[in-house]
Design a protein around this motif. Sequence first.
Motif, PDB file in Angstrom:
ATOM      1  N   ASN A  58       0.921  -1.240  -0.231  1.00  0.00           N
ATOM      2  CA  ASN A  58      -0.060   0.042  -0.131  1.00  0.00           C
ATOM      3  C   ASN A  58       1.077   1.185   0.143  1.00  0.00           C
ATOM      4  O   ASN A  58       1.881   1.189   0.813  1.00  0.00           O
ATOM      5  N   TYR A  59       0.745   2.279  -0.879  1.00  0.00           N
ATOM      6  CA  TYR A  59       1.539   3.366  -0.804  1.00  0.00           C
ATOM      7  C   TYR A  59       0.571   4.605  -0.573  1.00  0.00           C
ATOM      8  O   TYR A  59      -0.694   4.604  -1.193  1.00  0.00           O
ATOM      9  N   ALA A  60       1.186   5.711  -0.287  1.00  0.00           N
ATOM     10  CA  ALA A  60       0.505   7.054  -0.287  1.00  0.00           C
ATOM     11  C   ALA A  60       0.514   7.620  -1.774  1.00  0.00           C
ATOM     12  O   ALA A  60       1.619   7.294  -2.424  1.00  0.00           O
ATOM     13  N   ASP A  61      -0.551   8.276  -1.832  1.00  0.00           N
ATOM     14  CA  ASP A  61      -0.522   8.691  -3.328  1.00  0.00           C
ATOM     15  C   ASP A  61       0.536   9.568  -3.725  1.00  0.00           C
ATOM     16  O   ASP A  61       0.983   9.605  -4.879  1.00  0.00           O
ATOM     17  N   SER A  62       1.233  10.164  -2.713  1.00  0.00           N
ATOM     18  CA  SER A  62       2.067  11.020  -3.226  1.00  0.00           C
ATOM     19  C   SER A  62       3.363  10.409  -3.574  1.00  0.00           C
ATOM     20  O   SER A  62       4.522  11.029  -4.313  1.00  0.00           O
ATOM     21  N   LYS A  64       3.286   7.153  -4.960  1.00  0.00           N
ATOM     22  CA  LYS A  64       3.166   6.159  -5.934  1.00  0.00           C
ATOM     23  C   LYS A  64       3.847   6.092  -7.235  1.00  0.00           C
ATOM     24  O   LYS A  64       3.868   7.284  -7.763  1.00  0.00           O
TER      25      LYS A  64
END
Length: 117
Positions: A58-62, A64
């Motif tokens: 899972n990644y933060a949008d910032s 990705k």
Amino acid sequence: QVQLVESGGGLVQPGGSLRLSCAASGSIFRLNVMGWYRQAPGKQRELVATITSGGSTNYADSVKGRFTISRDGAKNTVSLQMNSLKPEDTAVYYCRLAAVATGENYWGQGTQVTVSS
């Protein structure tokens, strides 16, 4: 008890790359989530990326498309490959291990990442 030791931080120019590593030792539950969080001056600690013991990420949008989290289950290590770094990525990066069965959380001491020309 679980101990987490991070390494790999430093100073890098915008557009550059860094790789962070975190080694876990101690009584580690088989089912866990390891991850990276960061805290910039004057801001709250935020999630960067997590990876489960099964390999789900899972990644933060910032981050990705720029950061990649991986883990070595046999060695109990988690790494964060950071590419195309931006000044806004500057922060102290913390490693975290969460035990699924007990809900216990463990944190590393943090490693500084500075992106600046």
